[in-house]
Scaffold this motif. Sequence first.
Motif, mmCIF file in Angstrom:
data_model
loop_
_atom_site.group_PDB
_atom_site.id
_atom_site.type_symbol
_atom_site.label_atom_id
_atom_site.label_comp_id
_atom_site.label_asym_id
_atom_site.label_seq_id
_atom_site.Cartn_x
_atom_site.Cartn_y
_atom_site.Cartn_z
ATOM 1 N N VAL A 151 43.371 40.554 43.422
ATOM 2 C CA VAL A 151 44.225 41.191 44.373
ATOM 3 C C VAL A 151 44.498 42.486 43.704
ATOM 4 N N TYR A 155 42.022 47.177 46.786
ATOM 5 C CA TYR A 155 41.788 48.369 47.494
ATOM 6 C C TYR A 155 40.508 49.008 46.926
ATOM 7 N N ASN A 200 44.329 35.793 44.545
ATOM 8 C CA ASN A 200 45.538 36.261 44.986
ATOM 9 C C ASN A 200 46.692 35.793 43.988
ATOM 10 N N TRP A 317 42.797 47.742 53.937
ATOM 11 C CA TRP A 317 43.441 47.075 52.784
ATOM 12 C C TRP A 317 44.677 46.152 53.264
ATOM 13 N N THR A 321 45.451 42.264 52.950
ATOM 14 C CA THR A 321 46.645 41.628 52.320
ATOM 15 C C THR A 321 47.437 40.815 53.068
ATOM 16 N N ARG A 322 47.355 41.302 54.210
ATOM 17 C CA ARG A 322 48.230 40.386 55.464
ATOM 18 C C ARG A 322 47.128 39.227 55.542
ATOM 19 N N ARG A 326 50.847 36.298 50.556
ATOM 20 C CA ARG A 326 51.592 36.820 49.577
ATOM 21 C C ARG A 326 51.017 36.216 48.194
ATOM 22 N N PRO A 327 50.746 36.859 47.074
ATOM 23 C CA PRO A 327 50.293 36.294 46.117
ATOM 24 C C PRO A 327 51.058 35.106 45.501
#
Length: 344
Positions: A151, A155, A200, A317, A321-322, A326-327
């Motif tokens: 993660v 990007y 992640n 990106w 991520t959404r 969350r990691p």
Amino acid sequence: MKRVVVCGTTFGQVYLDALREGPFELAGILAKGSARSAACAREHGVPLLTDPARVPEVADAACVVVRAGVVGGEGSEVAAALLEHGVHVLQEHPVHPDELAAVLRTARAAGTVHHLNTLYVHLDPVRRFIAAARRLRALQQPLYVDAACSVHVAYALLDILAQALGPLRPWTLTAAPSRAPFTTVTGALGGVPLTLRVQNQIAPNDPDAHLHLLHRITIGAEGGNLTLVNTHGPIIWSPRMYVGREPDGRFAAGDPCLALPSATTLGPAEAPSFRDVVTRLWPDGVRRALTALHETVTSGADPLSQGQYHLGLGRLWLDLTRTIGRPDLLTQEPPRPLAAEEIA
């Protein structure tokens, strides 16, 4: 645009190493005044600055290697302040597209140039992979992408794919049921089917470490598949295996396709050592990114196209991520890397 100030001395150490040799000259370090930053300034024999307003006294460009707001830092505020004072800026990724839009507006108003640097696209192995992917794309339509990354560098993965495949719009991303450490995402980029596995996970006690990998990418076409095994190489071409048949059903042993190697490395067969990565490969990438900024400044070219590209990339990106959520937060001890000889 030859004299450069580096802002930040954590990952900024790579930028400082890049400026040990030409064509750019390190003119100072901009930081908050920590002991580490003071030590770096002494080591490199340059002044330690704490106010962006002083940077134009010693340099006309700056590398902002401070986390942006999207990852809990003040990098974009520092970049905007420098741009307002007439200093051109190379800013380390990632940056939220809303932050980036504001910084680009500041640059336009001040008549300065802002470039976002994803670093990895400027590394020799990745550049070789992108060039091969473009040649493949000119011959045959890509049929799929299979990729994996941490993660931390997602990007940059999207930047590599955009440069290899062309425009990534339209895109679709859907998280598939999966278990840690990887979250699996399926979908399409620019119409090319995608399978992506993202580690992640972040270790707050050592947030830049504990990555299982940086980037691994395979682009498949009718004629075979092209693989970047690791961000730093090697690159492998594997032709599609096809065994023709004689009229009586026997294998066509004389088929020219059977003479093809089942896999071939493009470029060096062995990836560089991690020491070589940190001391040579990454600094080389920084110099290439600075050269691109320098060329935009000296040519008078409108930097808007580069900014618009990264605004689009930033939205993709954010969508990614959404999608992955969350990691997971981990507490990790330093790993024990194994040499190949230990498992051979």
